[in-house]
Design an enzyme around this catalytic site. Structure first.
Site, short mmCIF file in Angstrom:
data_model
loop_
_atom_site.label_atom_id
_atom_site.label_comp_id
_atom_site.label_asym_id
_atom_site.label_seq_id
_atom_site.Cartn_x
_atom_site.Cartn_y
_atom_site.Cartn_z
N SER A 14 0.84 -1.22 -0.15
CA SER A 14 -0.07 0.05 -0.05
C SER A 14 0.84 1.39 0.10
O SER A 14 0.67 2.19 -0.53
CB SER A 14 -1.01 0.09 1.23
OG SER A 14 -0.17 -0.12 2.48
N GLY A 16 4.04 1.70 -1.02
CA GLY A 16 4.70 1.69 -1.97
C GLY A 16 3.98 2.39 -3.55
O GLY A 16 4.37 3.21 -4.40
N ASN A 108 8.20 0.20 9.53
CA ASN A 108 7.90 0.39 10.89
C ASN A 108 8.90 -0.53 11.91
O ASN A 108 9.45 -1.18 11.57
CB ASN A 108 6.39 -0.50 11.23
CG ASN A 108 5.34 0.58 11.11
OD1 ASN A 108 5.56 1.94 10.93
ND2 ASN A 108 4.35 0.17 10.51
N LYS A 188 6.85 6.47 16.78
CA LYS A 188 5.70 5.48 16.04
C LYS A 188 5.80 4.20 16.67
O LYS A 188 4.65 3.48 16.74
CB LYS A 188 6.20 5.44 14.37
CG LYS A 188 5.09 4.60 13.56
CD LYS A 188 5.25 5.13 12.32
CE LYS A 188 3.97 4.72 11.67
NZ LYS A 188 3.87 4.80 10.27
N ASN A 206 -9.41 1.12 15.66
CA ASN A 206 -8.60 1.93 16.93
C ASN A 206 -9.21 2.43 18.00
O ASN A 206 -8.75 2.75 18.82
CB ASN A 206 -7.70 2.90 15.97
CG ASN A 206 -6.78 2.30 15.01
OD1 ASN A 206 -6.60 0.96 14.92
ND2 ASN A 206 -5.89 3.05 14.17
N SER A 254 -2.91 -1.88 10.72
CA SER A 254 -2.54 -2.64 9.69
C SER A 254 -2.07 -4.27 10.17
O SER A 254 -2.51 -5.28 9.58
CB SER A 254 -0.99 -2.41 9.26
OG SER A 254 -0.15 -2.09 10.43
#
Lengths: 305, 305
Positions: A14, A16, A108, A188, A206, A254
């Site tokens: 996603s 990229g 990440n 992060k 979330n 994700s």
């Protein structure tokens, strides 16, 4: 001054896909490096399609597509693969990319930092808060506008990075300089270590971490452990995690999507990384680490692309 | 010697239905005490139907059915309600049941022990390892044969209990005397504190706690905490938990079923009880306690029956 660049995007998930589309839209020459021949063919013939919230019909942008083994010379390499593919990508960059061309890593977690610091090329580290959802091999939906923050791993590369930023940064797709990219990653990491495993284990969006008092309690416990390990002030970062959870309230993390789609998750580079950094026991982090591993194991998870 | 008894079964979930059927089959006079008029009518007109693994067609047995407010005199009362209804049941027994008639409690957890010890009647405590699945208001499937172990809460009631056991115990439906019923409850508590919340959170059958290495790790951690609190030797009870998980490998735990059916679970009297007994932190137990509460909260759980 150069106004367009030759950019190699490695890994077309996603993120990229989103980068390829947004950079090609600004007339940069984008080459996509992918593993599957089918995706390569589709990108070559159809280009990259970008769906946005405000338009019903996607815009398509022409890109080149190759295998990693056919790596060309570019002005900038952007690495968007997940950890399982990172080793192969770094080996290829080490042997085939020119020594003076910068490489930007957008992973990440923290596990890659030591790894990529051994490259002879200028290394940039970045994090992005765009929302992006892959629709198929060559199409992506831009579900939330955001920014990309990047910084140089080594101080001497700052001049080069500022030049790159001058070219890339536009009001439609902003790039922001950050003095301390490692801190960006850590920040992060706190968010990911709290939001990702909980939303995946309890299969919630979330925002439910804020509205469900029991999930709130678990999130707070996880945040405490993570801040302890990273030596971050808890109050400040707990506020930050809550802001992100609120801001992305209707989003599915994700990791939750990875579990739902029976993909391998990033748990090892998030909670696994936090556990490795600590000599003290981190029971909540350990619980969610094993919990996500259990879910991967239960669903017979395999790595896709 | 009396060979049949007047028995009042209070609470007709899966266990109450199984007991009613198996005791009525032995020609005891069974009266079922239920809350809903619909269930009362069905039990009166249809009796209790028992499905077993070896027969396609159920056997039906005649029972009486009443509301708790109409409590009669019986030779034995068996209380099969869950905790939320227990308070009302105990109040009724205190005022309406004869002082000399024994009451058998078959709850999970430990929270009721102190409570029921204030009754003037002889109190028996029991645990059972039968598998039973409620099919509807008056039908139950006996999914796994087992035994019922009971003991008297107070030593002076042992003679009465032995008499009751003489009458109830048959080879088809065995009742076994246990010297220390509190220990029985604690032993069952260990099993429930490990198997129930994990199978419910990760939505798996009991056996997966043994075959999935990450769930195995979490189960072991939960067992360690529980044994610490109950002052049980870990090795012995971990072996016991594993045997139960193996023996009931294809079963879905009651807590998993409660979460699936959006019923209130017994988490407060299982993990909640363990947490209350400890002055030390029990992070894994705390995690699953909050996790189950979160799932109850997420699904908008309400108490049924």
């Amino acid at each position: 001054m150069v106004t367009d660049m030759k950019i190699g995007i490695i890994g077309l998930g996603s993120i990229g896909l989103l980068l390829s589309a947004c950079l090609a839209r600004e007339d940069h020459q984008v080459t996509c490096y992918v593993r599957r021949n089918q995706q390569k063919e589709r990108l070559r013939t159809k280009g990259v399609s970008l769906y946005t919230l405000h338009h019903n019909r996607p815009s398509s942008f022409k890109v080149n597509a190759k295998s990693l083994g056919e790596l060309d010379e570019h002005d900038l390499y952007v690495v968007c693969v997940k950890y399982p593919q990172l080793d192969e990508v770094i080996q290829t960059l080490r042997t085939k990319a020119p020594d003076n061309k910068p490489i930007l890593f957008l992973q990440n977690g923290m596990s890659h930092v030591e790894w990529v610091s051994t490259l002879q090329q200028p290394v940039f580290i970045g994090v992005l808060d765009h929302g992006a959802r892959r629709k198929n091999d060559h199409s992506v939906e831009h579900t939330g506008a955001g920014v990309i923050r990047i910084g140089a791993l080594v101080k001497k590369d700052k001049t080069l990075m500022n030049h790159i930023l001058d070219v890339l940064d536009t009001s439609d797709f902003p790039w922001i300089y950050d003095e301390n990219p490692i801190n960006l990653l850590k920040q992060k990491l706190v968010v990911n270590a709290v939001i990702n495993p909980l939303t995946a284990i309890f299969d919630v969006e979330n925002g439910e971490l804020l509205t469900n008092p029991y999930l709130y309690h678990l999130a707070k416990g996880l945040c405490e452990e993570t801040c302890q390990v990273l030596q971050f002030p808890f109050d400040k970062y707990w506020d930050y995690v809550k802001r992100v959870a609120k801001h992305t309230g209707r989003n599915s993390s994700s990791m939750r999507e990875d579990i739902r789609n029976q993909n391998q998750t990033e748990i090892d580079t998030i909670s696994g990384y936090v556990l490795k950094q600590s000599i003290r026991k981190l029971p909540y982090t350990s619980f969610v680490y094993n919990g996500i591993k259990a879910l991967e194991n239960r669903t017979g998870s395999v790595s896709h692309d």
